[in-house]
Motif scaffolding. Structure first.
Motif, PDB file in Angstrom:
ATOM      1  N   ASP A  41     -12.566   1.105  -1.599  1.00 36.69           N
ATOM      2  CA  ASP A  41     -13.996   1.399  -1.642  1.00 36.69           C
ATOM      3  C   ASP A  41     -14.683   0.864  -2.888  1.00 36.69           C
ATOM      4  OD1 ASP A  41     -13.950   2.640   0.799  1.00 36.69           O
ATOM      5  OD2 ASP A  41     -13.803   4.685  -0.004  1.00 36.69           O
ATOM      6  N   VAL A  42     -13.913   0.685  -3.985  1.00 39.70           N
ATOM      7  CA  VAL A  42     -14.550   0.257  -5.241  1.00 39.70           C
ATOM      8  C   VAL A  42     -14.138  -1.164  -5.643  1.00 39.70           C
ATOM      9  CG1 VAL A  42     -14.797   2.612  -6.115  1.00 39.70           C
ATOM     10  CG2 VAL A  42     -12.717   1.310  -6.637  1.00 39.70           C
ATOM     11  N   THR A  43     -13.377  -1.835  -4.787  1.00 40.39           N
ATOM     12  CA  THR A  43     -12.993  -3.224  -5.073  1.00 40.39           C
ATOM     13  C   THR A  43     -13.177  -4.053  -3.815  1.00 40.39           C
ATOM     14  OG1 THR A  43     -10.692  -3.023  -4.369  1.00 40.39           O
ATOM     15  CG2 THR A  43     -11.189  -2.406  -6.659  1.00 40.39           C
ATOM     16  N   ASP A  44     -12.968  -5.348  -3.943  1.00 41.86           N
ATOM     17  CA  ASP A  44     -12.996  -6.222  -2.767  1.00 41.86           C
ATOM     18  C   ASP A  44     -11.587  -6.478  -2.235  1.00 41.86           C
ATOM     19  OD1 ASP A  44     -11.997  -7.824  -4.755  1.00 41.86           O
ATOM     20  OD2 ASP A  44     -13.476  -9.430  -4.537  1.00 41.86           O
ATOM     21  N   VAL A  45     -10.638  -5.624  -2.654  1.00 45.00           N
ATOM     22  CA  VAL A  45      -9.266  -5.739  -2.149  1.00 45.00           C
ATOM     23  C   VAL A  45      -9.178  -4.975  -0.831  1.00 45.00           C
ATOM     24  CG1 VAL A  45      -6.834  -5.302  -2.604  1.00 45.00           C
ATOM     25  CG2 VAL A  45      -8.377  -5.844  -4.510  1.00 45.00           C
ATOM     26  N   PRO A  46      -8.805  -5.652   0.261  1.00 46.25           N
ATOM     27  CA  PRO A  46      -8.707  -4.955   1.548  1.00 46.25           C
ATOM     28  C   PRO A  46      -7.711  -3.791   1.468  1.00 46.25           C
ATOM     29  CG  PRO A  46      -8.572  -7.335   1.838  1.00 46.25           C
ATOM     30  CD  PRO A  46      -8.475  -7.081   0.367  1.00 46.25           C
ATOM     31  N   ARG A  47      -8.050  -2.710   2.158  1.00 43.06           N
ATOM     32  CA  ARG A  47      -7.182  -1.531   2.133  1.00 43.06           C
ATOM     33  C   ARG A  47      -5.763  -1.878   2.543  1.00 43.06           C
ATOM     34  NH1 ARG A  47      -8.114   3.851   5.919  1.00 43.06           N
ATOM     35  NH2 ARG A  47      -6.200   4.965   5.313  1.00 43.06           N
ATOM     36  N   SER A  48      -5.612  -2.780   3.514  1.00 49.48           N
ATOM     37  CA  SER A  48      -4.279  -3.142   3.988  1.00 49.48           C
ATOM     38  C   SER A  48      -3.463  -3.843   2.905  1.00 49.48           C
ATOM     39  CB  SER A  48      -4.377  -4.061   5.214  1.00 49.48           C
ATOM     40  OG  SER A  48      -5.085  -5.250   4.899  1.00 49.48           O
ATOM     41  N   GLN A  49      -4.159  -4.439   1.939  1.00 52.23           N
ATOM     42  CA  GLN A  49      -3.478  -5.138   0.852  1.00 52.23           C
ATOM     43  C   GLN A  49      -3.176  -4.227  -0.329  1.00 52.23           C
ATOM     44  OE1 GLN A  49      -2.523  -8.479   0.805  1.00 52.23           O
ATOM     45  NE2 GLN A  49      -3.080  -8.448   2.974  1.00 52.23           N
ATOM     46  N   VAL A  50      -3.899  -3.119  -0.431  1.00 51.92           N
ATOM     47  CA  VAL A  50      -3.742  -2.236  -1.583  1.00 51.92           C
ATOM     48  C   VAL A  50      -2.310  -1.718  -1.668  1.00 51.92           C
ATOM     49  CG1 VAL A  50      -4.436  -0.036  -2.629  1.00 51.92           C
ATOM     50  CG2 VAL A  50      -6.169  -1.573  -1.667  1.00 51.92           C
ATOM     51  N   TYR A  51      -1.707  -1.396  -0.517  1.00 49.99           N
ATOM     52  CA  TYR A  51      -0.358  -0.823  -0.516  1.00 49.99           C
ATOM     53  C   TYR A  51       0.654  -1.767  -1.169  1.00 49.99           C
ATOM     54  CZ  TYR A  51      -2.433   2.416   2.854  1.00 49.99           C
ATOM     55  OH  TYR A  51      -3.228   3.343   3.458  1.00 49.99           O
ATOM     56  N   SER A  52       0.647  -3.038  -0.743  1.00 49.52           N
ATOM     57  CA  SER A  52       1.616  -3.985  -1.310  1.00 49.52           C
ATOM     58  C   SER A  52       1.313  -4.296  -2.772  1.00 49.52           C
ATOM     59  CB  SER A  52       1.641  -5.278  -0.491  1.00 49.52           C
ATOM     60  OG  SER A  52       0.360  -5.896  -0.483  1.00 49.52           O
ATOM     61  N   VAL A  53       0.016  -4.337  -3.097  1.00 47.08           N
ATOM     62  CA  VAL A  53      -0.371  -4.594  -4.487  1.00 47.08           C
ATOM     63  C   VAL A  53       0.080  -3.434  -5.373  1.00 47.08           C
ATOM     64  CG1 VAL A  53      -2.316  -4.878  -6.064  1.00 47.08           C
ATOM     65  CG2 VAL A  53      -2.292  -6.102  -3.876  1.00 47.08           C
ATOM     66  N   ALA A  54      -0.137  -2.196  -4.875  1.00 44.84           N
ATOM     67  CA  ALA A  54       0.278  -1.023  -5.640  1.00 44.84           C
ATOM     68  C   ALA A  54       1.794  -0.993  -5.819  1.00 44.84           C
ATOM     69  CB  ALA A  54      -0.189   0.251  -4.940  1.00 44.84           C
TER      70      ALA A  54
END
Length: 257
Positions: A41-54
């Motif tokens: 919600d606060v970045t342009d990183v797609p939610r589906s990508q947040v998991y792998s990035v995290a």
């Protein structure tokens, strides 16, 4: 994102993070903690990508994972992250240069000989001059029309080589240059030929033994560019040409002033 945040992301990329990793890390510090949805919600990183990035950030030691439903993420402190990235950067740096050390002397496919090198920037030229002077075994000729182009390290190196028995001559008609060496034991101070007019863009000349030479010119805003060569046919020939034109003394008198 703001310009400041863009700059921060670029800086993190320079430290080895990906753009998404940097954005998620920054977002979690803004949130304090949050889910993948919160971060998206606060970045342009797609939610589906947040998991792998995290997951990747966790492997780097930059965030902690709370096994809740949904999963929540919390970043490590700024000080801890700074130390983690510093250690990682140093490890990668060591790994890179250790490899270079292992291959630097290995013969390549086609062997080439570079006779002439270019170096730009006053500090780098200062370092190169000190290196060339330090290797002189028989004689040194150093010339400049600008006192500020004689750094303390250059002055010390000239004095040390003179004390070691190397014939050292400083060539200049400028009192500010000549005065710095008139009382240095073993260093002769010479004047350029009378017919030689000072070129306003001339910087420094260094001749060591019969096979090392550096010539520099000045540009705008105190910039300096030099060409140098050592242990090459080019250097030997150029030194002979310069000496034939009486630009530098062929031999130095360590007793004359």
């Amino acid at each position: 994102m703001t310009d400041d945040e863009n700059a921060a992301v670029d800086a993190f990329e320079g430290l080895g993070l990906t753009s998404y990793e940097a954005k998620v890390f920054i977002a979690l510090h803004r949130l304090g903690a949050g889910t993948a949805r919160d971060v998206a919600d606060v970045t342009d990183v797609p939610r589906s990508q947040v998991y792998s990035v995290a997951e990747s950030l966790e492997e780097h030691g930059l965030l902690e994972v709370q096994q809740s439903n949904p999963i929540r993420y919390r970043p490590v402190s700024v000080d801890e992250a700074r130390e983690t990235l510093r250690d990682r950067f140093e490890r990668e740096q060591d790994r890179a240069f250790e490899y270079v050390d292992t291959v630097k002397d290995e013969p390549g496919g086609e062997e080439t000989q570079e006779d002439i090198w270019t170096v730009r920037g006053r500090d780098r030229i200062d370092d190169r001059i000190v290196d060339i002077l330090s290797q002189a075994e028989e004689r040194i000729v150093f010339g400049t029309r600008l006192p500020e182009l004689i750094t303390d390290s250059i002055e010390r190196t000239l004095a040390k080589r003179a004390a070691a028995g190397v014939n050292v001559a400083v060539v200049s008609r400028v009192d500010g240059v000549r005065n710095r060496f008139e009382d240095v034991e073993g260093v002769s101070v010479d004047t350029p030929p009378a017919h030689r007019a000072d070129e306003q863009r001339s910087g420094r000349i260094v001749v060591c033994d019969d096979d090392a030479i550096l010539l520099s010119v000045l540009g705008t805003e105190r910039s300096e560019t030099a060409i140098w060569s050592s242990g090459s046919l080019f250097a030997s020939v150029l030194i002979q040409l310069i000496e034939a034109s009486d630009e530098v003394p062929v031999e130095t008198d360590t007793h004359g002033r």
